[in-house]
Design a protein around this motif. Sequence first.
Motif, PDB file in Angstrom:
ATOM      1  N   THR A  52     -79.780  24.531 -47.641  1.00 42.74           N
ATOM      2  CA  THR A  52     -78.441  24.474 -48.216  1.00 42.74           C
ATOM      3  C   THR A  52     -78.510  24.579 -49.735  1.00 42.74           C
ATOM      4  O   THR A  52     -77.726  25.297 -50.361  1.00 42.74           O
ATOM      5  N   ASP A  89     -75.432  25.123 -41.943  1.00 45.00           N
ATOM      6  CA  ASP A  89     -75.664  24.158 -40.861  1.00 45.00           C
ATOM      7  C   ASP A  89     -75.438  24.741 -39.479  1.00 45.00           C
ATOM      8  O   ASP A  89     -74.802  24.140 -38.623  1.00 45.00           O
ATOM      9  N   CYS A 148     -69.079  25.659 -43.238  1.00 43.31           N
ATOM     10  CA  CYS A 148     -69.998  24.770 -42.541  1.00 43.31           C
ATOM     11  C   CYS A 148     -69.740  24.900 -41.043  1.00 43.31           C
ATOM     12  O   CYS A 148     -68.664  24.565 -40.567  1.00 43.31           O
TER      13      CYS A 148
END
Length: 126
Positions: A27, A100, A50
Amino acid sequence: MEFLLDSNMKENVSILPIVGIGGLGKTALAQCVFNDEMVSKNFDLKMWVCVSDDFDMKKIVINIIDCAKEKASNEVSLEKLQIKLREKIDGKRYLLVLDDLWNEDPEEWLKLKYYWWEVLEEARSL
Ligand SMILES: Nc1ncnc2c1ncn2[C@@H]1O[C@H](COP(=O)(O)OP(=O)(O)OP(=O)(O)O)[C@@H](O)[C@H]1O
Ligand SMILES: [Mg+2]
Protein backbone atom coordinates in the motif's frame (compact mmCIF):
# COMPACT_ATOMS: atom_id res chain seq x y z
CA MET A 1 7.33 4.46 -12.85
CA GLU A 2 8.54 4.07 -16.40
CA PHE A 3 5.73 1.62 -16.84
CA LEU A 4 3.13 4.20 -15.81
CA LEU A 5 4.56 7.07 -17.80
CA ASP A 6 5.00 5.20 -21.06
CA SER A 7 2.90 7.19 -23.49
CA ASN A 8 2.89 4.47 -26.12
CA MET A 9 0.21 2.65 -24.19
CA LYS A 10 -2.51 5.24 -24.68
CA GLU A 11 -4.96 2.89 -26.32
CA ASN A 12 -4.56 -0.04 -24.02
CA VAL A 13 -5.29 -0.97 -20.47
CA SER A 14 -2.23 -1.97 -18.53
CA ILE A 15 -2.41 -3.88 -15.31
CA LEU A 16 0.43 -3.93 -12.82
CA PRO A 17 -0.14 -6.20 -9.84
CA ILE A 18 1.76 -5.67 -6.61
CA VAL A 19 1.85 -8.94 -4.72
CA GLY A 20 3.32 -9.74 -1.31
CA ILE A 21 2.61 -10.79 2.24
CA GLY A 22 0.78 -8.51 4.69
CA GLY A 23 2.74 -5.56 6.00
CA LEU A 24 5.35 -5.73 3.27
CA GLY A 25 4.65 -2.17 2.13
CA LYS A 26 2.50 -2.70 -0.94
CA THR A 27 0.00 0.00 0.00
CA ALA A 28 2.83 2.35 0.89
CA LEU A 29 4.48 1.75 -2.48
CA ALA A 30 1.25 2.29 -4.38
CA GLN A 31 0.56 5.49 -2.42
CA CYS A 32 4.01 6.78 -3.19
CA VAL A 33 3.42 6.30 -6.91
CA PHE A 34 -0.18 7.53 -6.73
CA ASN A 35 0.85 10.81 -5.10
CA ASP A 36 3.89 11.35 -7.25
CA GLU A 37 3.78 14.67 -9.06
CA MET A 38 4.92 13.36 -12.39
CA VAL A 39 2.43 10.52 -12.29
CA SER A 40 -0.35 12.94 -11.35
CA LYS A 41 0.44 15.18 -14.28
CA ASN A 42 0.37 12.23 -16.60
CA PHE A 43 -3.16 11.12 -15.77
CA ASP A 44 -6.45 12.94 -16.24
CA LEU A 45 -8.13 10.85 -13.62
CA LYS A 46 -6.84 9.02 -10.56
CA MET A 47 -8.96 6.61 -8.57
CA TRP A 48 -8.10 4.75 -5.38
CA VAL A 49 -10.42 1.98 -4.27
CA CYS A 50 -10.09 -0.31 -1.27
CA VAL A 51 -11.51 -3.65 -2.32
CA SER A 52 -11.12 -5.55 0.95
CA ASP A 53 -12.44 -9.02 1.81
CA ASP A 54 -15.77 -9.19 0.04
CA PHE A 55 -15.31 -9.06 -3.69
CA ASP A 56 -18.61 -7.36 -4.45
CA MET A 57 -18.62 -6.15 -8.05
CA LYS A 58 -21.31 -3.58 -7.45
CA LYS A 59 -19.56 -2.14 -4.43
CA ILE A 60 -16.29 -1.92 -6.29
CA VAL A 61 -17.85 -0.17 -9.28
CA ILE A 62 -19.71 2.27 -7.03
CA ASN A 63 -16.50 3.07 -5.24
CA ILE A 64 -14.69 3.63 -8.51
CA ILE A 65 -17.36 6.04 -9.70
CA ASP A 66 -17.35 7.84 -6.37
CA CYS A 67 -13.62 8.26 -6.79
CA ALA A 68 -14.24 9.93 -10.09
CA LYS A 69 -16.25 12.54 -8.16
CA GLU A 70 -19.65 11.45 -9.25
CA LYS A 71 -22.52 10.34 -7.06
CA ALA A 72 -23.28 6.74 -7.88
CA SER A 73 -25.13 5.56 -4.81
CA ASN A 74 -28.59 6.06 -6.29
CA GLU A 75 -27.94 3.82 -9.27
CA VAL A 76 -29.22 0.31 -8.82
CA SER A 77 -28.09 -1.97 -11.61
CA LEU A 78 -24.61 -2.87 -12.73
CA GLU A 79 -25.68 -1.93 -16.26
CA LYS A 80 -26.59 1.61 -15.23
CA LEU A 81 -23.37 1.89 -13.29
CA GLN A 82 -21.50 0.75 -16.36
CA ILE A 83 -22.90 3.63 -18.39
CA LYS A 84 -21.88 6.06 -15.70
CA LEU A 85 -18.43 4.61 -15.44
CA ARG A 86 -18.08 4.83 -19.21
CA GLU A 87 -18.93 8.53 -19.17
CA LYS A 88 -16.30 9.07 -16.53
CA ILE A 89 -13.35 7.38 -18.14
CA ASP A 90 -14.17 8.02 -21.79
CA GLY A 91 -11.21 9.56 -23.58
CA LYS A 92 -9.25 9.89 -20.38
CA ARG A 93 -5.95 8.54 -19.29
CA TYR A 94 -6.61 7.11 -15.89
CA LEU A 95 -4.87 5.39 -13.03
CA LEU A 96 -6.93 2.99 -10.97
CA VAL A 97 -5.56 1.44 -7.80
CA LEU A 98 -7.40 -1.50 -6.27
CA ASP A 99 -5.92 -1.87 -2.81
CA ASP A 100 -6.26 -4.76 -0.37
CA LEU A 101 -7.39 -7.19 -2.97
CA TRP A 102 -7.23 -10.58 -1.28
CA ASN A 103 -9.61 -12.55 -3.42
CA GLU A 104 -7.80 -15.37 -5.15
CA ASP A 105 -10.73 -16.69 -7.13
CA PRO A 106 -9.87 -16.22 -10.82
CA GLU A 107 -13.57 -16.31 -11.69
CA GLU A 108 -14.19 -13.11 -9.77
CA TRP A 109 -11.22 -11.54 -11.45
CA LEU A 110 -12.44 -12.43 -14.91
CA LYS A 111 -15.84 -10.96 -14.11
CA LEU A 112 -14.30 -7.61 -13.26
CA LYS A 113 -12.04 -7.77 -16.29
CA TYR A 114 -14.88 -8.49 -18.69
CA TYR A 115 -16.95 -5.79 -17.09
CA TRP A 116 -14.15 -3.31 -17.64
CA TRP A 117 -13.76 -4.44 -21.24
CA GLU A 118 -17.44 -3.79 -21.87
CA VAL A 119 -17.05 -0.31 -20.49
CA LEU A 120 -14.15 0.38 -22.83
CA GLU A 121 -15.67 -1.19 -25.92
CA GLU A 122 -18.79 0.90 -25.65
CA ALA A 123 -16.81 4.02 -24.91
CA ARG A 124 -14.84 3.57 -28.10
CA SER A 125 -17.86 3.01 -30.27
CA LEU A 126 -19.71 6.08 -29.01
N1 LIG B 1 9.81 1.65 2.57
C1 LIG B 1 9.38 1.61 3.83
N2 LIG B 1 10.19 1.96 4.86
C2 LIG B 1 9.74 1.92 6.12
N3 LIG B 1 8.51 1.55 6.49
C3 LIG B 1 7.66 1.21 5.53
C4 LIG B 1 8.04 1.20 4.15
N4 LIG B 1 7.00 0.78 3.42
C5 LIG B 1 6.00 0.53 4.29
N5 LIG B 1 6.39 0.78 5.56
C6 LIG B 1 5.55 0.59 6.75
O1 LIG B 1 5.19 -0.77 6.85
C7 LIG B 1 3.85 -0.91 7.29
C8 LIG B 1 3.04 -1.75 6.35
O2 LIG B 1 3.00 -1.13 5.06
P1 LIG B 1 1.76 -1.31 4.11
O3 LIG B 1 0.51 -1.00 4.81
O4 LIG B 1 2.06 -0.51 2.89
O5 LIG B 1 1.83 -2.85 3.81
P2 LIG B 1 0.91 -3.72 2.88
O6 LIG B 1 1.84 -4.58 2.08
O7 LIG B 1 -0.03 -2.86 2.11
O8 LIG B 1 0.14 -4.61 3.89
P3 LIG B 1 -1.26 -5.35 3.67
O9 LIG B 1 -1.00 -6.49 2.73
O10 LIG B 1 -1.63 -5.83 5.04
O11 LIG B 1 -2.22 -4.36 3.10
C9 LIG B 1 3.30 0.52 7.44
O12 LIG B 1 3.25 0.86 8.79
C10 LIG B 1 4.26 1.37 6.65
O13 LIG B 1 4.36 2.66 7.24
MG1 LIG C 1 -2.10 -2.78 1.99
